[in-house]
Write a protein that holds these residues in place. Sequence first.
Motif, PDB file in Angstrom:
ATOM      1  N   VAL A  44      39.799  45.991  29.265  1.00  0.00           N
ATOM      2  CA  VAL A  44      40.637  45.049  30.006  1.00  0.00           C
ATOM      3  C   VAL A  44      41.625  45.813  30.906  1.00  0.00           C
ATOM      4  O   VAL A  44      41.558  45.323  32.067  1.00  0.00           O
ATOM      5  CB  VAL A  44      41.708  44.105  28.728  1.00  0.00           C
ATOM      6  CG1 VAL A  44      42.734  43.513  29.660  1.00  0.00           C
ATOM      7  CG2 VAL A  44      40.887  43.584  28.080  1.00  0.00           C
ATOM      8  N   VAL A  45      42.026  46.841  30.653  1.00  0.00           N
ATOM      9  CA  VAL A  45      42.781  47.772  31.581  1.00  0.00           C
ATOM     10  C   VAL A  45      41.728  48.047  32.660  1.00  0.00           C
ATOM     11  O   VAL A  45      42.406  48.143  34.055  1.00  0.00           O
ATOM     12  CB  VAL A  45      43.495  48.879  30.866  1.00  0.00           C
ATOM     13  CG1 VAL A  45      44.027  49.949  32.136  1.00  0.00           C
ATOM     14  CG2 VAL A  45      44.808  48.513  29.995  1.00  0.00           C
ATOM     15  N   VAL A  47      39.188  46.717  33.639  1.00  0.00           N
ATOM     16  CA  VAL A  47      38.774  45.465  34.623  1.00  0.00           C
ATOM     17  C   VAL A  47      39.978  45.318  35.694  1.00  0.00           C
ATOM     18  O   VAL A  47      39.868  45.073  36.594  1.00  0.00           O
ATOM     19  CB  VAL A  47      38.544  44.376  33.752  1.00  0.00           C
ATOM     20  CG1 VAL A  47      38.358  43.026  34.656  1.00  0.00           C
ATOM     21  CG2 VAL A  47      37.031  44.714  33.294  1.00  0.00           C
ATOM     22  N   ALA A  48      41.126  45.208  35.186  1.00  0.00           N
ATOM     23  CA  ALA A  48      42.465  44.877  35.867  1.00  0.00           C
ATOM     24  C   ALA A  48      42.427  45.856  37.083  1.00  0.00           C
ATOM     25  O   ALA A  48      42.984  45.578  38.134  1.00  0.00           O
ATOM     26  CB  ALA A  48      43.503  44.569  35.036  1.00  0.00           C
ATOM     27  N   HIS A  49      42.313  47.058  36.508  1.00  0.00           N
ATOM     28  CA  HIS A  49      42.631  48.384  37.671  1.00  0.00           C
ATOM     29  C   HIS A  49      41.568  48.175  38.602  1.00  0.00           C
ATOM     30  O   HIS A  49      41.773  48.386  39.888  1.00  0.00           O
ATOM     31  CB  HIS A  49      42.433  49.655  36.868  1.00  0.00           C
ATOM     32  CG  HIS A  49      42.762  50.570  37.689  1.00  0.00           C
ATOM     33  ND1 HIS A  49      44.042  50.916  38.349  1.00  0.00           N
ATOM     34  CD2 HIS A  49      42.054  51.618  38.327  1.00  0.00           C
ATOM     35  CE1 HIS A  49      43.930  51.882  39.088  1.00  0.00           C
ATOM     36  NE2 HIS A  49      42.983  52.289  38.985  1.00  0.00           N
ATOM     37  N   LYS A  51      39.836  45.339  39.730  1.00  0.00           N
ATOM     38  CA  LYS A  51      40.119  44.258  40.571  1.00  0.00           C
ATOM     39  C   LYS A  51      41.384  44.884  41.737  1.00  0.00           C
ATOM     40  O   LYS A  51      41.313  44.183  42.836  1.00  0.00           O
ATOM     41  CB  LYS A  51      40.573  43.133  39.716  1.00  0.00           C
ATOM     42  CG  LYS A  51      39.643  42.392  39.174  1.00  0.00           C
ATOM     43  CD  LYS A  51      40.217  41.124  38.281  1.00  0.00           C
ATOM     44  CE  LYS A  51      39.096  40.510  37.642  1.00  0.00           C
ATOM     45  NZ  LYS A  51      39.165  39.335  36.913  1.00  0.00           N
ATOM     46  N   ALA A  52      42.330  45.404  41.156  1.00  0.00           N
ATOM     47  CA  ALA A  52      43.375  45.942  42.162  1.00  0.00           C
ATOM     48  C   ALA A  52      42.737  46.875  43.246  1.00  0.00           C
ATOM     49  O   ALA A  52      43.482  46.698  44.056  1.00  0.00           O
ATOM     50  CB  ALA A  52      44.663  46.519  41.320  1.00  0.00           C
ATOM     51  N   SER A  76      49.425  42.637  41.887  1.00  0.00           N
ATOM     52  CA  SER A  76      49.765  42.059  40.788  1.00  0.00           C
ATOM     53  C   SER A  76      48.920  42.620  39.312  1.00  0.00           C
ATOM     54  O   SER A  76      49.257  42.900  38.364  1.00  0.00           O
ATOM     55  CB  SER A  76      49.758  40.602  40.591  1.00  0.00           C
ATOM     56  OG  SER A  76      48.483  40.185  40.868  1.00  0.00           O
ATOM     57  N   ASN A  77      47.448  42.898  39.744  1.00  0.00           N
ATOM     58  CA  ASN A  77      46.453  43.291  38.884  1.00  0.00           C
ATOM     59  C   ASN A  77      46.930  44.831  38.465  1.00  0.00           C
ATOM     60  O   ASN A  77      46.431  45.261  37.401  1.00  0.00           O
ATOM     61  CB  ASN A  77      45.346  43.411  39.500  1.00  0.00           C
ATOM     62  CG  ASN A  77      44.665  41.878  39.569  1.00  0.00           C
ATOM     63  OD1 ASN A  77      45.105  41.233  38.771  1.00  0.00           O
ATOM     64  ND2 ASN A  77      43.652  41.583  40.700  1.00  0.00           N
ATOM     65  N   GLU A  78      47.208  45.709  39.440  1.00  0.00           N
ATOM     66  CA  GLU A  78      47.459  47.136  39.061  1.00  0.00           C
ATOM     67  C   GLU A  78      48.752  46.959  38.422  1.00  0.00           C
ATOM     68  O   GLU A  78      48.905  48.056  37.360  1.00  0.00           O
ATOM     69  CB  GLU A  78      47.662  47.917  40.505  1.00  0.00           C
ATOM     70  CG  GLU A  78      47.705  49.313  40.264  1.00  0.00           C
ATOM     71  CD  GLU A  78      47.660  50.328  41.254  1.00  0.00           C
ATOM     72  OE1 GLU A  78      47.980  51.548  41.151  1.00  0.00           O
ATOM     73  OE2 GLU A  78      47.065  49.515  42.432  1.00  0.00           O
ATOM     74  N   ARG A  80      49.733  44.841  36.277  1.00  0.00           N
ATOM     75  CA  ARG A  80      49.491  44.139  35.010  1.00  0.00           C
ATOM     76  C   ARG A  80      48.615  45.329  34.011  1.00  0.00           C
ATOM     77  O   ARG A  80      49.135  45.540  33.055  1.00  0.00           O
ATOM     78  CB  ARG A  80      48.356  43.093  35.283  1.00  0.00           C
ATOM     79  CG  ARG A  80      48.171  42.287  33.928  1.00  0.00           C
ATOM     80  CD  ARG A  80      47.301  41.065  33.861  1.00  0.00           C
ATOM     81  NE  ARG A  80      47.738  40.087  34.871  1.00  0.00           N
ATOM     82  CZ  ARG A  80      47.183  39.524  35.949  1.00  0.00           C
ATOM     83  NH1 ARG A  80      45.948  39.687  35.916  1.00  0.00           N
ATOM     84  NH2 ARG A  80      47.667  38.735  36.729  1.00  0.00           N
ATOM     85  N   ALA A  81      47.725  46.261  34.775  1.00  0.00           N
ATOM     86  CA  ALA A  81      47.180  47.276  34.203  1.00  0.00           C
ATOM     87  C   ALA A  81      48.185  48.303  33.729  1.00  0.00           C
ATOM     88  O   ALA A  81      48.097  48.727  32.500  1.00  0.00           O
ATOM     89  CB  ALA A  81      46.104  47.950  34.956  1.00  0.00           C
TER      90      ALA A  81
END
Length: 111
Positions: A44-45, A47-49, A51-52, A76-78, A80-81
Amino acid sequence: MLVLTTLLNQVSAQLPRNSYFKALDMWMFGAIGLIFSILIMQTVVDVAHRKAQETVTKVVPAAEKSVGQFVSENPSNEQRANKILKYMQIIFPLLVGLLVLIYSIYLISSV
């Protein structure tokens, strides 16, 4: 994961069969569950990273910010990660401690 599963199968095959959980079963299921949850959270981390990193960066004009500063359009994605990573650093050691505590209580109460 494969090593833990193989180890559980080999040790369980040498123990007598019964209808209740043994302390070894509880420990191995807890260890496998923790490792599996760490793998899921790390995915999950990542994928979020990613996307950022895929967001397009733009150069802010010198009049608005310092010269040559790059600003991400969607930070925001970074963020969130990074929050998930911070939570993982707190939660997973607590879960390991909880597993050890439950296992110790089970061993003491079965004596």
